[in-house]
Design an enzyme around this catalytic site. Structure first.
Site: not given
Ligand code: NDP
Length: 448
Positions: A13, A41, A46, A49, A97, A113, A175, A179, A196, A260, A434, A439
């Site tokens: 991205s 992503c 993202c 997922k 892309y 690279a 996250y 998910e 943990r 992580g 509503h 709201e």
């Protein structure tokens, strides 16, 4: 040696946005990618997922629809169909892309690279001379050093499992863990989530954490807190025996570590060129995304200011405007909204109550918990929670938080108000739509 104004390393991205915008400002740009254009992503994050989150939610929709008079005939769920359709969409996005880049006049290169020196990039035996270099190489899943961890998968592999596991253990409380716990559970896999700490989503507002924790358990996830994985063994039948720190053992078909991510900063020649990094491998940059080397910049997860796609895009865009567009532009990392596509989803912007109390003298909170209108006809026991954190002195809304259906869609609009500096009186003066859940953000009148 070919000469460029900018060579971007990494086609995710941040890198793609920077390359396109720099080219639109008239720069001669090349971009290098070793895997697929689109980055984490689009390819293994993202987007796939979220498609899987949609898939997982249908079972509740089918059940709820009975109460509205429908009698859907559900013959089951086919994992292979989902994965194939998802892969087709990812292929389409990958091509988009590439088209965006070539239409912008960016030269697209494939391969790994590395930096030869501060102005030379080497890719597949070719040397590129670069006026500026942008590192946008993203991150990689971190797998802890546990006996048998080679029998576990990361979020890279989870998108390509050939079969749906009948049982899964998800390790982590961030996250990706919540998910995927929701995805597997919703698709009918017996799901255990092992974290943990005392409550999932560390760093989020505490009320959001405990509310989501309760909801996940109600949905059927076996959530084990304050527990660690100690050992994983591969059994003859292909399943895994997982030994836990509470002394118990659990057998599962799949164990996913969502513990992580680490920045992709090794093997690029950065040390050789003298680019400064943190002990964790994040590239250190200033507010213009510039490293300590004058013509080398870095954006996105490899810098890890906030590891979110729209943040990487913002950083890449700001870099290109600043360096090639003659526009004084810094990425603004304040009040960045985010969502966790758990089931139910979480969305948040601004300060948690905890952080607000650390920074402000008098903090008021307003909250509301309820069953959404849709579920008044169903037996779905899901509950929604919404919260505002307000500085009493200035009346400014410091944070908004939500767990519940459409939380991400709702929070995007609330984030605009908070970014614009809205006060609690502004929220109160706004007429609600509503009947909606949203709201409630305009009708919470009494402080907790
Ligand atoms: P997170 O940093 O969100 O969560 C990592 C989790 O793993 C934490 O619960 C952490 O525990 C735990 N953990 C870390 N090390 C160990 C260990 N050695 N043993 C056991 N548990 C451990 O990372 P994720 O992998 O979930 O996601 C990476 C990043 O990607 C996120 O931070 C987010 O920025 C981004 N992302 C965003 C999404 C979105 O916007 N919806 C979706 C997915 C990812 P503790 O809390 O105790 O440190």
């Amino acid at each position: 040696m070919k000469k460029y104004d900018l060579v971007v390393i990494g086609g995710g991205s941040g890198g793609v946005r920077a390359a396109r915008i720099a080219a639109s400002h008239g720069a001669k740009v090349a971009i290098c990618e070793e895997y697929r254009y689109g980055g984490t992503c689009v390819i293994r994050g993202c987007v796939p997922k979220k498609l899987m989150v949609y898939a997982a939610h249908f079972h509740e929709d089918f059940a709820d629809s009975n109460f509205y008079g429908w009698s859907p005939e559900v013959r089951g769920f086919d994992w292979v169909t989902l994965i194939q359709n998802k892969d087709r969409e990812i292929d389409r996005l990958n091509k988009i892309y590439e088209n965006l880049l070539s239409n912008a006049g960016v030269e697209i290169l494939y391969g790994t690279a590395t930096l030869r020196d501060s102005q030379t990039v080497s890719i597949e035996g070719q040397l590129l001379q670069a006026g500026k270099i942008l590192i946008a190489t993203g991150g990689t899943p971190f797998m802890p050093d546990i006996e048998g961890v080679e029998h576990a998968i990361s979020s890279n592999e989870v998108f390509h499992l050939e079969q749906q596991p009948q049982s899964a253990i998800i390790v982590g409380g961030g996250y990706i863990a919540v998910e995927f716990a929701g995805i597997f559970n919703g698709l009918g896999t017996a799901t255990t989530q092992i974290y943990r700490g005392p409550q999932i989503l560390r760093g989020f507002d505490d009320d959001i954490r405990s509310h989501l924790g309760r909801e996940l358990v109600k949905k059927g996830i076996d959530l084990k807190l304050e527990t660690n994985v100690e050992k994983i063994q591969l059994l003859d039948d292909g399943r895994r025996r997982v030994s836990l720190s509470d002394g118990s053992e659990q057998i599962c078909e799949c164990i996913l570590f969502a513990t992580g991510r680490t920045p992709n900063s090794t093997g690029l020649g950065l040390e050789h060129v003298g680019v400064k990094m943190s002990w964790h491998g994040e590239i250190l940059v200033d507010e213009y995304s510039k490293t300590n080397i004058d013509n080398i910049y870095a954006v996105g997860d490899v810098v890890n200011r906030i590891a979110l796609t729209p943040v990487a895009t913002m950083e890449g865009h700001a870099f290109a405007d600043q360096v090639f567009g003659g526009i004084d532009r810094r990425a603004d990392h304040s009040n960045v909204p985010s969502a966790v596509f758990s089931q139910p989803p979480v969305a948040t912007v601004g300060l948690s109550e905890h952080l607000a109390r650390e920074r402000y003298d008098q903090v008021d909170t307003y909250s509301s918990e309820f069953r959404i209108l849709k579920h008044t006809l169903t037996d779905n026991q899901e509950r929604t929670f919404m919260k505002l954190v307000v500085d009493r002195d200035s009346d400014k809304v410091l944070g908004a938080h939500m767990v519940g259906t459409d939380a991400a869609e709702i929070m995007q609009g609330v984030a605009i108000a908070i970014k614009a500096g809205a006060s609690k009186s502004d929220f109160d003066a706004t007429v609600g739509i509503h009947p909606t859940s949203a709201e409630e953000f305009c009708t919470m009148r009494t402080a907790d």
